[in-house]
Write a protein that holds these residues in place. Structure first.
Motif, PDB file in Angstrom:
ATOM      1  N   THR A  40      10.241  16.422  -6.497  1.00 60.07           N
ATOM      2  CA  THR A  40      10.682  16.473  -5.349  1.00 60.07           C
ATOM      3  C   THR A  40      12.099  16.555  -5.197  1.00 60.07           C
ATOM      4  N   GLY A  41      12.555  17.538  -4.507  1.00 59.24           N
ATOM      5  CA  GLY A  41      14.204  17.618  -4.483  1.00 59.24           C
ATOM      6  C   GLY A  41      14.582  18.614  -5.552  1.00 59.24           C
ATOM      7  N   LYS A  42      15.813  18.362  -6.336  1.00 58.39           N
ATOM      8  CA  LYS A  42      16.461  19.167  -7.216  1.00 58.39           C
ATOM      9  C   LYS A  42      16.070  18.819  -8.432  1.00 58.39           C
ATOM     10  N   VAL A  43      15.956  19.922  -9.577  1.00 57.51           N
ATOM     11  CA  VAL A  43      15.860  19.694 -11.008  1.00 57.51           C
ATOM     12  C   VAL A  43      17.147  20.290 -11.584  1.00 57.51           C
ATOM     13  N   VAL A  44      17.908  19.362 -12.266  1.00 55.65           N
ATOM     14  CA  VAL A  44      19.220  20.225 -12.817  1.00 55.65           C
ATOM     15  C   VAL A  44      19.409  20.104 -14.062  1.00 55.65           C
ATOM     16  N   LEU A  45      19.750  21.131 -14.977  1.00 54.48           N
ATOM     17  CA  LEU A  45      20.133  21.053 -16.233  1.00 54.48           C
ATOM     18  C   LEU A  45      21.476  20.850 -16.445  1.00 54.48           C
ATOM     19  N   THR A  46      21.794  19.866 -17.275  1.00 56.19           N
ATOM     20  CA  THR A  46      23.135  19.717 -17.715  1.00 56.19           C
ATOM     21  C   THR A  46      23.459  19.967 -18.947  1.00 56.19           C
TER      22      THR A  46
END
Length: 114
Positions: A40-46
């Motif tokens: 739910t929402g954003k999945v971010v790769l760092t």
């Protein structure tokens, strides 16, 4: 419309979508999580922070063939200037003094620890 939306965020009426952060080295796991539709929402790769050239890097197995190669790579490619080369035999290992001299010639100080 954008001004009204910003005002709603500022008043706390709206909340930002949740953000789940994954290290890029765990990218396969993050994409699997997305594929399964569990987000739910954003999945971010760092991306990990770059090495600090002023810091010290510890290389285990640092006097072996791969460790020495890796130490040279850290110095030439990443500008690392301080190394601690850890090995079972320490300074007694073959070619260690030459490796330390080579790294010094490349502008790095290397300490060998058993």
């Amino acid at each position: 419309m954008l001004t009204e939306i910003v005002a709603l965020f500022e008043r706390g009426v709206l909340r930002h979508s949740p953000v789940r952060v994954w290290d890029v080295r765990r990218g396969a796991e993050a994409f699997r999580y997305l594929r399964e539709g569990r987000n739910t929402g954003k999945v971010v790769l760092t991306v990990p922070a770059p090495l600090d050239p002023g810091g010290t890097v510890v290389v285990t197995g640092g006097t072996g063939g791969l460790g020495a190669l890796f130490a040279r790579h850290l110095v030439t490619a990443y500008g690392v200037r301080h190394l601690v080369l850890v090995s079972r035999r320490g300074l007694a290992a073959d070619g260690v003094r030459e490796l330390v001299d080579e790294l010094a010639g490349l502008g790095a100080s290397a300490r060998v620890v058993a």
